[in-house]
Design an enzyme around this catalytic site. Structure first.
Site, PDB file in Angstrom:
ATOM      1  N   GLY A   1       7.312   4.581   8.020  1.00 48.80           N
ATOM      2  CA  GLY A   1       6.438   5.722   8.266  1.00 48.80           C
ATOM      3  C   GLY A   1       6.713   6.312   9.629  1.00 48.80           C
TER       4      GLY A   1
ATOM      5  N   LYS B   1       0.830  -1.208   0.000  1.00 48.78           N
ATOM      6  CA  LYS B   1       0.000   0.000   0.000  1.00 48.78           C
ATOM      7  C   LYS B   1       0.866   1.262   0.000  1.00 48.78           C
ATOM      8  CE  LYS B   1      -1.901   2.607   3.166  1.00 48.78           C
ATOM      9  NZ  LYS B   1      -1.943   3.906   2.474  1.00 48.78           N
TER      10      LYS B   1
ATOM     11  N   GLY C   1       3.968   3.202  13.688  1.00 47.53           N
ATOM     12  CA  GLY C   1       4.827   2.022  13.868  1.00 47.53           C
ATOM     13  C   GLY C   1       4.573   1.338  15.197  1.00 47.53           C
TER      14      GLY C   1
ATOM     15  N   GLU D   1       4.742   6.919  15.524  1.00 54.55           N
ATOM     16  CA  GLU D   1       3.442   6.751  16.166  1.00 54.55           C
ATOM     17  C   GLU D   1       2.676   5.550  15.582  1.00 54.55           C
ATOM     18  OE1 GLU D   1       0.959  10.066  15.322  1.00 54.55           O
ATOM     19  OE2 GLU D   1      -0.779   9.131  16.284  1.00 54.55           O
TER      20      GLU D   1
ATOM     21  N   CYS E   1      13.778  10.358   6.565  1.00 60.61           N
ATOM     22  CA  CYS E   1      13.847   9.907   7.953  1.00 60.61           C
ATOM     23  C   CYS E   1      15.273   9.963   8.497  1.00 60.61           C
ATOM     24  CB  CYS E   1      13.269   8.512   8.080  1.00 60.61           C
ATOM     25  SG  CYS E   1      13.883   7.408   6.802  1.00 60.61           S
TER      26      CYS E   1
HETATM   27  P1  NAD Z   1       2.072   7.662   8.628  1.00 64.02           P
HETATM   28  O1  NAD Z   1       2.940   6.843   9.502  1.00 64.02           O
HETATM   29  O2  NAD Z   1       0.729   8.064   9.141  1.00 64.02           O
HETATM   30  O3  NAD Z   1       1.808   6.897   7.247  1.00 64.02           O
HETATM   31  C1  NAD Z   1       2.738   6.012   6.646  1.00 64.02           C
HETATM   32  C2  NAD Z   1       1.960   4.929   5.910  1.00 64.02           C
HETATM   33  O4  NAD Z   1       1.188   4.170   6.852  1.00 64.02           O
HETATM   34  C3  NAD Z   1       0.955   5.465   4.898  1.00 64.02           C
HETATM   35  O5  NAD Z   1       0.900   4.596   3.786  1.00 64.02           O
HETATM   36  C4  NAD Z   1      -0.348   5.427   5.678  1.00 64.02           C
HETATM   37  O6  NAD Z   1      -1.484   5.350   4.848  1.00 64.02           O
HETATM   38  C5  NAD Z   1      -0.186   4.169   6.485  1.00 64.02           C
HETATM   39  N1  NAD Z   1      -0.986   4.147   7.731  1.00 64.02           N
HETATM   40  C6  NAD Z   1      -1.443   5.193   8.456  1.00 64.02           C
HETATM   41  N2  NAD Z   1      -2.132   4.770   9.524  1.00 64.02           N
HETATM   42  C7  NAD Z   1      -2.105   3.415   9.488  1.00 64.02           C
HETATM   43  C8  NAD Z   1      -2.616   2.398  10.333  1.00 64.02           C
HETATM   44  N3  NAD Z   1      -3.302   2.695  11.432  1.00 64.02           N
HETATM   45  N4  NAD Z   1      -2.401   1.114   9.989  1.00 64.02           N
HETATM   46  C9  NAD Z   1      -1.687   0.798   8.899  1.00 64.02           C
HETATM   47  N5  NAD Z   1      -1.181   1.710   8.059  1.00 64.02           N
HETATM   48  C10 NAD Z   1      -1.367   3.013   8.351  1.00 64.02           C
HETATM   49  O7  NAD Z   1       2.876   8.913   8.174  1.00 64.02           O
HETATM   50  P2  NAD Z   1       2.304  10.219   7.447  1.00 64.02           P
HETATM   51  O8  NAD Z   1       0.957  10.632   7.960  1.00 64.02           O
HETATM   52  O9  NAD Z   1       2.414   9.996   6.004  1.00 64.02           O
HETATM   53  O10 NAD Z   1       3.344  11.271   7.977  1.00 64.02           O
HETATM   54  C11 NAD Z   1       3.295  11.662   9.351  1.00 64.02           C
HETATM   55  C12 NAD Z   1       4.676  11.848   9.920  1.00 64.02           C
HETATM   56  O11 NAD Z   1       5.411  10.643   9.804  1.00 64.02           O
HETATM   57  C13 NAD Z   1       5.521  12.859   9.200  1.00 64.02           C
HETATM   58  O12 NAD Z   1       5.336  14.127   9.705  1.00 64.02           O
HETATM   59  C14 NAD Z   1       6.911  12.372   9.437  1.00 64.02           C
HETATM   60  O13 NAD Z   1       7.441  12.905  10.621  1.00 64.02           O
HETATM   61  C15 NAD Z   1       6.768  10.908   9.598  1.00 64.02           C
HETATM   62  N6  NAD Z   1       7.202  10.149   8.411  1.00 64.02           N
HETATM   63  C16 NAD Z   1       8.307   9.373   8.522  1.00 64.02           C
HETATM   64  C17 NAD Z   1       8.729   8.652   7.417  1.00 64.02           C
HETATM   65  C18 NAD Z   1       9.945   7.786   7.447  1.00 64.02           C
HETATM   66  O14 NAD Z   1      10.489   7.493   6.411  1.00 64.02           O
HETATM   67  N7  NAD Z   1      10.377   7.339   8.594  1.00 64.02           N
HETATM   68  C19 NAD Z   1       8.034   8.735   6.223  1.00 64.02           C
HETATM   69  C20 NAD Z   1       6.884   9.522   6.148  1.00 64.02           C
HETATM   70  C21 NAD Z   1       6.485  10.206   7.261  1.00 64.02           C
END
Ligand code: NAD
Ligand code: MN
Length: 513
Positions: A270, A218, A275, A273, A326
């Site tokens: 991602g 996804k 994670g 939180e 990240c």
């Molecule tokens: P997120 O963690 O919410 O989303 C990452 C992925 O997880 C997306 O595909 C999202 O649809 C999916 N997701 C969201 N909630 C989920 C759930 N409950 N169960 C399963 N999958 C879920 O990140 P975001 O909203 O895109 O960004 C928020 C913050 O995360 C950013 O401000 C940044 O600090 C951080 N971020 C970190 C990375 C990294 O590479 N470590 C990448 C993107 C964002």
């Protein structure tokens, strides 16, 4: 010709007005908006002949098909706020259909296929990615806001490299783990973010299928287009149906993947939180889990480093991909004796960074990927200023439409400030000082994260000393943000666990008896 920005000392009350008071100009004729007096002529990559389908469906069992409930959301170009296409929102029934297709493909075809045959598909995918490199780079820049310089020279070439590299492992897995018998895990659920949409897909898909697993993946809501284009490439490569399934959607869609009972492993990149939530959801289910989360990397600059090269590395470390990285070098630790010199050089250098049209080949800084992210960056910088840090920002004009943030660094930051502890995920550097190497690694390690770090010094011995003390998965020496499929990548502490890339990354997709 350089223009200098002076650090602005702001009282908390004035701060909002000053921070947002950037000259605003329309992003017309695909021109970049120049922040300095001299510049290159506009050099936009042409996107006119490239048509994006108005609607995109789910990719299940080798075919594009509509979701069970007809829900769609828009994906926009963050540099213009123009709608690019409609994307299907996968629900529980769609996830189930994809997992069933992946299970069938796993049992009937993929897990039984000899590694040397699987490898051929990966090579074929890599070659088609290379053939379509320009198109993929343009699409990635349009959907995500990244400068074409990066999508063209970093993202897409490394995507191809990941398929080539893992294609090479497919028939050599027994050599990767001597004395063990590596077997695939089964069906793997993969969830990826918006900062490197196609590259994260390649990081996840290539090792999984090389080891004989099948995939349900996804993308992030704001950046689905390149992964859907990759799905077409998989078809062109005649990858057997169901080996890779793409379910576009929102967080809830991801949640259905994580909770599906017939999935054997979850790989997530991602926010920390989400994670943590996934760790709770998978505990006790027998599902394997790897997490690649946030970071707050320190770039440590010693007085004996070649300063001008180091400044370039610091700039690349934080402003690469608008800081949506990240492992970005988001904290700069400067040895006290060279602090004034470094701050002056940084101030001059950010003024020459070109911000604007991501499709222009001279653009250094593109658009912030999405509005909530822009809000978060603004809020964090505001917080830094309120807590007493000094704001240093490029005075470049910003396009009137789209999501933009100028290259910024904060001085006078102390270890307890939020901007020194929390991930900002934007083009904002927090600058601090140190006196001795001991103080440097203590400060560098003083965050909840541990993904990466950088050391800048003329002395090899100092590099080794630091590397041994830094609690970070990757430590770059006299360079930063360099990626290679042969190097394992991954963090300590709240940056997650497990490694991606290299032999270690393969191990995460195998059962080792
Ligand atoms: P997120 O963690 O919410 O989303 C990452 C992925 O997880 C997306 O595909 C999202 O649809 C999916 N997701 C969201 N909630 C989920 C759930 N409950 N169960 C399963 N999958 C879920 O990140 P975001 O909203 O895109 O960004 C928020 C913050 O995360 C950013 O401000 C940044 O600090 C951080 N971020 C970190 C990375 C990294 O590479 N470590 C990448 C993107 C964002
Ligand atoms: Mn988009």
């Amino acid at each position: 010709m350089k223009t200098k920005t002076k650090p602005v000392k702001l009282s908390p009350k004035r701060a909002v007005a000053t921070i947002t008071a950037h000259p605003v100009v329309p992003l017309k004729d695909r021109r970049i908006n120049f922040g300095n007096k001299w510049d290159y002529a506009p050099a936009p990559e042409d996107s006119k002949n490239y048509r994006i389908a108005p609607r995109h469906e789910l990719f299940i069992d080798g075919k594009f098909s509509a979701p069970a409930a007809p829900k769609y959301f828009d994906t926009i170009n963050p540099a213009t706020e123009e709608k690019l296409s409609e994307i299907a929102q996968g629900g529980e029934a769609d996830v189930d259909r994809a997992v069933k297709a992946a299970r069938r493909a796993y049992e009937k075809v993929w897990s039984k296929m000899p590694g040397r045959e699987r490898g051929k598909y990966l090579y074929r995918i890599a070659r088609i990615v290379q053939e379509k490199a320009r198109e993929l780079a343009v699409l990635e820049s349009m959907d995500g806001g990244k400068p074409i310089k990066e999508t063209r020279d970093v993202d897409v070439p490394i995507v191809a490299a990941h398929f080539f590299y893992h294609g090479g492992w497919a028939d050599k897995l027994q050599y990767a783990f001597p004395g063990r018998t590596p077997r695939p895990l089964g069906v793997v659920g993969q969830i990826i973010p918006w900062n490197f949409p196609l590259l994260m897909a390649a990081w996840k898909i290539a090792p999984a299928i090389a080891c004989g697993n099948t995939v349900v993946i996804k993308p992030s809501k704001t950046t689905s287009l390149t992964l859907l284009r990759l799905a077409e490439i998989l078809r062109e490569a005649e990858l057997p149906d169901g080996v890779v399934n793409v379910i576009t959607g929102i967080g809830e869609t991801g949640n259905h993947i994580v909770k599906h009972p017939d999935i054997n492993k979850i790989a997530f990149t991602g926010s920390t939180e989400i994670g943590k939530q996934l760790a709770q959801l998978t505990v006790g289910t027998g599902k394997k889990l790897t997490l690649e989360l946030g970071g707050k990397a320190a770039n440590i600059l010693f007085e004996d480093a070649p300063i001008d090269q180091a400044i370039e590395g610091v700039i690349a470390g934080i402003y690469f991909n608008m800081g949506h990285v990240c492992c970005a070098g988001s904290r700069l630790l400067v040895q006290e004796s060279i602090y004034a010199k470094v701050v002056k050089k940084l101030r001059d250098r950010i003024q020459t960074l070109r911000i604007g049209n991501p499709l222009d080949k001279n653009t250094d800084i593109g658009a912030i990927n999405n509005r909530p992210q822009l809000e978060k960056i603004r809020e964090m910088v505001q917080c830094g200023v309120t807590e007493g840090a000094e704001l240093n920002q490029s005075t470049c004009p910003l396009p009137a439409k789209g999501y933009w943030y100028p290259p910024t660094f904060l001085t006078g930051v102390t270890a307890s400030h939020r901007v020194a502890q929390e991930e900002i995920f934007g083009p904002v550097l927090s600058v601090m000082t140190f006196r001795t190497p001991e103080e440097a690694f203590e400060r560098a390690n003083n965050t909840p994260y541990g993904l990466s770090a950088g050391v800048w010094t003329d002395k090899g011995s100092k590099i080794f000393k630091m590397v041994n003390k830094l609690r970070a998965g990757v430590v770059w020496a006299n360079t930063f943000n360099k990626f290679d499929p042969t190097s394992p990548f991954g963090g300590y502490k709240e940056s997650g666990f497990g490694r991606e890339g290299g032999v270690q990354g393969l191990g995460a997709y195998c059962r080792l008896d």
